[in-house]
Design an enzyme around this catalytic site. Structure first.
Site, PDB file in Angstrom:
ATOM      1  N   LYS A  29       0.832  -1.220   0.000  1.00 12.34           N
ATOM      2  CA  LYS A  29       0.000   0.000   0.000  1.00 12.34           C
ATOM      3  C   LYS A  29       0.864   1.268   0.000  1.00 12.34           C
ATOM      4  O   LYS A  29       0.592   2.192  -0.753  1.00 12.34           O
ATOM      5  CB  LYS A  29      -0.915   0.046   1.239  1.00 12.34           C
ATOM      6  CG  LYS A  29      -1.970  -1.043   1.269  1.00 12.34           C
ATOM      7  CD  LYS A  29      -3.007  -0.787   2.366  1.00 12.34           C
ATOM      8  CE  LYS A  29      -2.426  -0.769   3.759  1.00 12.34           C
ATOM      9  NZ  LYS A  29      -1.868  -2.050   4.208  1.00 12.34           N
TER      10      LYS A  29
ATOM     11  N   ARG B 275      -9.569   1.062   8.739  1.00  8.31           N
ATOM     12  CA  ARG B 275      -9.111  -0.288   9.057  1.00  8.31           C
ATOM     13  C   ARG B 275     -10.150  -1.056   9.860  1.00  8.31           C
ATOM     14  O   ARG B 275      -9.925  -2.213  10.192  1.00  8.31           O
ATOM     15  CB  ARG B 275      -7.836  -0.196   9.877  1.00  8.31           C
ATOM     16  CG  ARG B 275      -6.565  -0.495   9.056  1.00  8.31           C
ATOM     17  CD  ARG B 275      -5.414  -0.222   9.983  1.00  8.31           C
ATOM     18  NE  ARG B 275      -4.212  -0.907   9.703  1.00  8.31           N
ATOM     19  CZ  ARG B 275      -3.128  -0.331   9.198  1.00  8.31           C
ATOM     20  NH1 ARG B 275      -3.168   0.901   8.776  1.00  8.31           N
ATOM     21  NH2 ARG B 275      -2.006  -1.012   9.100  1.00  8.31           N
TER      22      ARG B 275
ATOM     23  N   ARG C 138      12.371  -6.168   5.360  1.00  8.40           N
ATOM     24  CA  ARG C 138      12.404  -4.705   5.519  1.00  8.40           C
ATOM     25  C   ARG C 138      13.446  -4.262   6.521  1.00  8.40           C
ATOM     26  O   ARG C 138      13.601  -4.860   7.583  1.00  8.40           O
ATOM     27  CB  ARG C 138      11.051  -4.244   6.078  1.00  8.40           C
ATOM     28  CG  ARG C 138      10.141  -3.666   5.066  1.00  8.40           C
ATOM     29  CD  ARG C 138       8.957  -3.071   5.794  1.00  8.40           C
ATOM     30  NE  ARG C 138       7.764  -3.158   4.995  1.00  8.40           N
ATOM     31  CZ  ARG C 138       6.547  -2.991   5.480  1.00  8.40           C
ATOM     32  NH1 ARG C 138       6.344  -2.759   6.759  1.00  8.40           N
ATOM     33  NH2 ARG C 138       5.521  -3.073   4.675  1.00  8.40           N
TER      34      ARG C 138
ATOM     35  N   ARG D 289      12.312  -2.608  12.310  1.00  3.94           N
ATOM     36  CA  ARG D 289      11.368  -1.865  13.156  1.00  3.94           C
ATOM     37  C   ARG D 289      10.625  -2.834  14.071  1.00  3.94           C
ATOM     38  O   ARG D 289      10.312  -3.950  13.636  1.00  3.94           O
ATOM     39  CB  ARG D 289      10.348  -1.200  12.235  1.00  3.94           C
ATOM     40  CG  ARG D 289      10.192   0.263  12.407  1.00  3.94           C
ATOM     41  CD  ARG D 289       9.384   0.844  11.292  1.00  3.94           C
ATOM     42  NE  ARG D 289       8.166   0.069  11.040  1.00  3.94           N
ATOM     43  CZ  ARG D 289       7.396   0.248   9.974  1.00  3.94           C
ATOM     44  NH1 ARG D 289       7.721   1.134   9.071  1.00  3.94           N
ATOM     45  NH2 ARG D 289       6.321  -0.467   9.800  1.00  3.94           N
TER      46      ARG D 289
ATOM     47  N   ARG E  76      -0.219  -8.589  13.444  1.00  4.56           N
ATOM     48  CA  ARG E  76      -0.812  -7.606  12.516  1.00  4.56           C
ATOM     49  C   ARG E  76      -1.678  -8.296  11.470  1.00  4.56           C
ATOM     50  O   ARG E  76      -2.738  -7.793  11.101  1.00  4.56           O
ATOM     51  CB  ARG E  76       0.293  -6.783  11.833  1.00  4.56           C
ATOM     52  CG  ARG E  76       0.927  -5.766  12.770  1.00  4.56           C
ATOM     53  CD  ARG E  76       2.233  -5.234  12.220  1.00  4.56           C
ATOM     54  NE  ARG E  76       2.084  -4.346  11.094  1.00  4.56           N
ATOM     55  CZ  ARG E  76       3.074  -4.000  10.274  1.00  4.56           C
ATOM     56  NH1 ARG E  76       4.291  -4.479  10.488  1.00  4.56           N
ATOM     57  NH2 ARG E  76       2.863  -3.195   9.268  1.00  4.56           N
TER      58      ARG E  76
END
Ligand code: AMP
Length: 210
Positions: A13, A88, A123, A156, A167
């Site tokens: 996204k 969301r 990531r 992160r 998540r």
């Protein structure tokens, strides 16, 4: 043009929001980025969001709705905007309706769990400037150092494997029902998020009639 990008964490996204907004000359509104910036600045909003974000849970609806209400009143939103990571929950989508905001298209970026885990697992983020890299697809020029500021890159906390699982679980239970919500309004369009990033952008622009 008022657009919503839906999709699991890691579906792309953020990347697509950037490319599509550049092409359409409208702002991307990422509630995640607004919250993370507030966290970094240590504002009251940031402090209240921190524990939710770091544990992979959603920040309460009233906080998010307040952020969005204020943001869409800003000047640059006059000709439209693209929401990345909002709404969301069904409650957030209903609040958007109550604000009188009419949405033109909702684009759902589809990607398999396998791909999502590989993407998020690779990531690496810069703790200083927030730039995001990937160990396979967007390698930093020097090993594990930020291209912009030279800082050592980190994983992160919300990209740690356990938090990613949380998540995804939160996404399935709270966000996925939005697909039906918008399909019933005739607003939902699907794109295949497993394709090359530039092809996904092309597909999204096609859906938006560009
Ligand atoms: P993102 O970068 O969009 O994945 O957002 C990072 C984190 O910010 C999420 O895991 C949530 O904790 C929080 N967040 C972002 N947008 C929302 C939203 N619309 N509703 C609730 N929490 C959100």
């Amino acid at each position: 043009m008022r657009v919503i990008l839906l999709g699991a964490p890691g579906a792309g996204k953020g990347t697509q929001a950037e490319a599509v907004c550049k092409a359409l000359n409208i702002p991307a509104i990422s509630t995640g980025n607004i919250l993370k910036a507030a966290m970094k600045e240590g504002t009251p909003l940031g402090l209240s969001a921190k524990s939710f974000i770091e544990s992979g849970q959603l920040v309460p609806d009233d906080v998010i709705i307040g952020i969005v209400k204020a943001r869409i009143r800003e000047d640059d939103c006059k000709n439209g905007f693209l929401f990345d990571g909002f709404p969301r929950t069904i409650a957030q989508a209903e609040a958007l309706d109550q604000m009188g905001v009419t949405i033109d298209r909702v684009i759902n970026i589809r990607a398999s769990d396998d791909l999502i885990i590989r993407r998020i697992g690779g990531r690496r983020s810069c703790p200083a400037c927030g730039a995001v890299f990937h160990i396979e697809h967007k390698k930093p020029k020097s090993d594990n150092l930020c291209d912009n500021c030279g800082e050592k890159l980190v994983i992160r906390s919300d990209d740690e494997p356990q938090t990613v699982q949380k998540r995804l679980q939160v996404y399935r239970s709270q966000t996925k029902p939005l697909e039906r919500f918008y399909a019933e309004k005739g607003l939902l369009f699907e794109v295949d998020g497993e394709k090359d990033s530039s092809l996904v952008t092309k597909d999204i622009l096609g859906v938006l009639g560009q």
